[in-house]
Design a protein around this motif. Structure first.
Motif, PDB file in Angstrom:
ATOM      1  N   SER A 293       0.822  -1.220   0.000  1.00  0.00           N
ATOM      2  CA  SER A 293       0.000   0.000   0.000  1.00  0.00           C
ATOM      3  C   SER A 293       0.855   1.268   0.000  1.00  0.00           C
ATOM      4  O   SER A 293       1.965   1.298   0.532  1.00  0.00           O
ATOM      5  N   ILE A 294       0.285   2.347  -0.574  1.00  0.00           N
ATOM      6  CA  ILE A 294       1.056   3.575  -0.775  1.00  0.00           C
ATOM      7  C   ILE A 294       0.349   4.822  -0.258  1.00  0.00           C
ATOM      8  O   ILE A 294       0.890   5.921  -0.381  1.00  0.00           O
ATOM      9  N   ASP A 295      -0.825   4.683   0.335  1.00  0.00           N
ATOM     10  CA  ASP A 295      -1.673   5.835   0.582  1.00  0.00           C
ATOM     11  C   ASP A 295      -2.341   5.713   1.949  1.00  0.00           C
ATOM     12  O   ASP A 295      -2.646   4.600   2.397  1.00  0.00           O
ATOM     13  N   PRO A 296      -2.612   6.841   2.653  1.00  0.00           N
ATOM     14  CA  PRO A 296      -3.290   6.777   3.955  1.00  0.00           C
ATOM     15  C   PRO A 296      -4.699   6.198   3.902  1.00  0.00           C
ATOM     16  O   PRO A 296      -5.310   5.984   4.957  1.00  0.00           O
ATOM     17  N   LEU A 297      -5.242   5.972   2.702  1.00  0.00           N
ATOM     18  CA  LEU A 297      -6.516   5.265   2.624  1.00  0.00           C
ATOM     19  C   LEU A 297      -6.383   3.845   3.181  1.00  0.00           C
ATOM     20  O   LEU A 297      -7.379   3.217   3.537  1.00  0.00           O
ATOM     21  N   GLU A 298      -5.163   3.327   3.218  1.00  0.00           N
ATOM     22  CA  GLU A 298      -4.890   2.031   3.851  1.00  0.00           C
ATOM     23  C   GLU A 298      -4.428   2.304   5.266  1.00  0.00           C
ATOM     24  O   GLU A 298      -3.376   2.909   5.489  1.00  0.00           O
ATOM     25  N   ALA A 299      -5.216   1.865   6.247  1.00  0.00           N
ATOM     26  CA  ALA A 299      -4.917   2.201   7.642  1.00  0.00           C
ATOM     27  C   ALA A 299      -4.509   1.008   8.484  1.00  0.00           C
ATOM     28  O   ALA A 299      -4.029   1.177   9.600  1.00  0.00           O
ATOM     29  N   PHE A 300      -4.708  -0.206   7.984  1.00  0.00           N
ATOM     30  CA  PHE A 300      -4.374  -1.390   8.782  1.00  0.00           C
ATOM     31  C   PHE A 300      -3.987  -2.576   7.894  1.00  0.00           C
ATOM     32  O   PHE A 300      -2.876  -3.058   7.957  1.00  0.00           O
ATOM     33  N   GLY A 301      -4.922  -3.032   7.086  1.00  0.00           N
ATOM     34  CA  GLY A 301      -4.666  -4.187   6.234  1.00  0.00           C
ATOM     35  C   GLY A 301      -5.009  -5.489   6.926  1.00  0.00           C
ATOM     36  O   GLY A 301      -4.126  -6.249   7.348  1.00  0.00           O
ATOM     37  N   ALA A 316       4.824  -5.932   4.272  1.00  0.00           N
ATOM     38  CA  ALA A 316       3.875  -4.816   4.220  1.00  0.00           C
ATOM     39  C   ALA A 316       4.625  -3.493   4.192  1.00  0.00           C
ATOM     40  O   ALA A 316       5.759  -3.380   4.680  1.00  0.00           O
ATOM     41  N   SER A 317       3.970  -2.477   3.643  1.00  0.00           N
ATOM     42  CA  SER A 317       4.568  -1.151   3.504  1.00  0.00           C
ATOM     43  C   SER A 317       4.774  -0.482   4.857  1.00  0.00           C
ATOM     44  O   SER A 317       4.014  -0.702   5.809  1.00  0.00           O
ATOM     45  N   ASP A 318       5.775   0.379   4.900  1.00  0.00           N
ATOM     46  CA  ASP A 318       6.080   1.139   6.108  1.00  0.00           C
ATOM     47  C   ASP A 318       5.171   2.358   6.190  1.00  0.00           C
ATOM     48  O   ASP A 318       5.599   3.501   6.093  1.00  0.00           O
ATOM     49  N   LEU A 319       3.884   2.089   6.376  1.00  0.00           N
ATOM     50  CA  LEU A 319       2.866   3.129   6.520  1.00  0.00           C
ATOM     51  C   LEU A 319       2.295   3.071   7.933  1.00  0.00           C
ATOM     52  O   LEU A 319       2.161   1.976   8.507  1.00  0.00           O
ATOM     53  N   PRO A 320       1.941   4.227   8.506  1.00  0.00           N
ATOM     54  CA  PRO A 320       1.289   4.213   9.826  1.00  0.00           C
ATOM     55  C   PRO A 320       0.083   3.284   9.832  1.00  0.00           C
ATOM     56  O   PRO A 320      -0.742   3.317   8.922  1.00  0.00           O
ATOM     57  N   GLY A 321      -0.015   2.461  10.849  1.00  0.00           N
ATOM     58  CA  GLY A 321      -1.120   1.512  10.950  1.00  0.00           C
ATOM     59  C   GLY A 321      -0.854   0.217  10.215  1.00  0.00           C
ATOM     60  O   GLY A 321      -0.995  -0.870  10.782  1.00  0.00           O
TER      61      GLY A 321
END
Length: 383
Positions: A293-301, A316-321
């Motif tokens: 995922s690349i966008d804050p629209l993804e918050a958990f997965g 998984a991507s290094d995104l918050p959540g």
């Protein structure tokens, strides 16, 4: 079984899309509504009749579902001018209303609903696009949702990590982190070979999977761009993409991904929708599940937890959540965002050290069980 309550509290759950539409929000809400119903709640779901073929009213596993007419659609959004009034009227008869944001209509409804009745679940930030009208709609929507969050007595977020990096971080003081309800009885290890053989995938092939909607924010193109790097290490690989690409709100990006298929026709498979049994087979037979995922629209997965319950490790991507599941369990690796080479590097690390990263089911169940989530919601709703 969840613990029964003697009194039957009445709960309204409001959101744009509900079953049979499949998205992280709709699946979360369905599991929550049905789990609370099993715990003794009388649950009514208010949602959109996004497909006119759907019944206006329906009882699904004990949950009363009321679908309101859609006037028109704007990308992923649905326009229902009287939906806010439906929320107000149903909230009057209920003990509590749980709205699932993004849902701008809830901001207007919040003006007429007592604060003590409002518990809001905030799933993710919104981004509608760079166009002038898109930005105007987003501006209004965000302010309406801030009104909703400000008037709620509590806000549920999947993780504090996400909300701390969100446009709604000013509400962190009233936030209760509750992991999504994910059933450990629904996802369990089984023999995945029958499914992969039907797909023409050999037992010895390195199987790299993705599960989700075929949309921009999932970053699927970056996974597919990692194939040249992966092929230097694993000559026999298949990247298998699972998800409906025909019935996606706002439209899928399948046509944009077709060029990758043209470049690597022997290494990419799109399966479309899989049944529950097939999805268990898929997770169970994977070498690794990837959530790029690349966008804050993804918050958990939630697919990460589903895969781990079946024994599959995750990149998984290094995104918050999104990074929360791997940080908590250690059953996988975190990759840089929008970096095909690093995605490949992390996949290679996981596949070549399978025993180190293999998910341990008991650890996953303890941290992410549906029962734990439902009990935490019951405590919150009861206060």
């Amino acid at each position: 079984m969840y613990q029964k309550r003697q009194k039957q509290p009445r709960l309204v759950v409001a959101l744009y899309y509900y079953h049979p539409y499949a998205s992280g929000v709709s699946i979360y809400a369905k599991r929550l509504a049905e789990g609370l119903t099993q715990s003794g709640y009388a649950v009514t779901v208010l949602t959109s009749r996004y497909d006119k073929a759907l019944p206006k009213r329906e009882l699904i596993n004990g949950v009363k579902v009321i679908r309101r007419p859609v006037w028109f659609r704007w990308g992923k959004g649905v326009a229902m001018p009287t939906f806010w009034l439906d929320m107000v009227l149903h909230a009057r008869k209920a003990d509590c209303i749980n709205t699932h944001l993004p849902l701008p209509d809830s901001g207007l409804a919040a003006l007429f609903i007592p604060r003590r009745k409002m518990v809001t679940t905030y799933h993710c930030d919104i981004y509608l696009g760079p166009g002038l009208m898109d930005r105007l709609v987003a501006f209004v929507s965000i302010r309406l949702m801030r009104l909703q969050l400000g008037r709620s007595r509590a806000v549920v977020a999947t993780t504090k990590d996400y909300l701390m990096h969100s446009i709604m971080k000013q509400y962190i003081s009233k936030t209760v982190p509750i992991y999504p309800p994910i059933s450990d009885t629904e996802f369990m290890p089984i023999d995945g070979r029958p499914l992969f053989r039907r797909l023409g995938v050999a037992d010895t092939t390195v199987k790299i999977g993705f599960v989700g909607r075929i949309v921009y924010e999932k970053g699927i193109s970056y996974l597919l761009q990692s194939i040249p790097y992966l092929s230097t290490r694993f000559p026999d690989i298949k990247v298998i993409i699972v998800g409906d690409y025909k019935n996606v709100a706002g439209g899928s990006i399948k046509d944009q991904l077709d060029r990758h298929i043209a470049e690597h026709p022997d290494k990419i498979i799109f399966t479309g929708y899989l049944t529950d049994v097939e999805r268990n087979q898929f997770y169970s037979g994977l070498d690794v599940l990837v959530l790029p995922s690349i966008d804050p629209l993804e918050a958990f997965g939630m697919v990460q937890v589903e895969a781990m319950l079946c024994g599959a490790p995750v990149v998984a991507s290094d995104l918050p959540g999104v990074r929360e599941v791997i940080r908590k369990t250690g059953f996988g690796r975190i990759s840089k965002v929008k970096d095909p080479k690093d995605i490949a590097r992390q996949i290679v690390e996981v596949v070549t050290r399978k025993e180190h990263y293999k998910a341990q089911r008991d650890v996953v169940v303890r941290q992410f069980s549906a029962q734990r989530a439902i009990e935490e919601y019951i405590t919150l709703l009861s206060n």
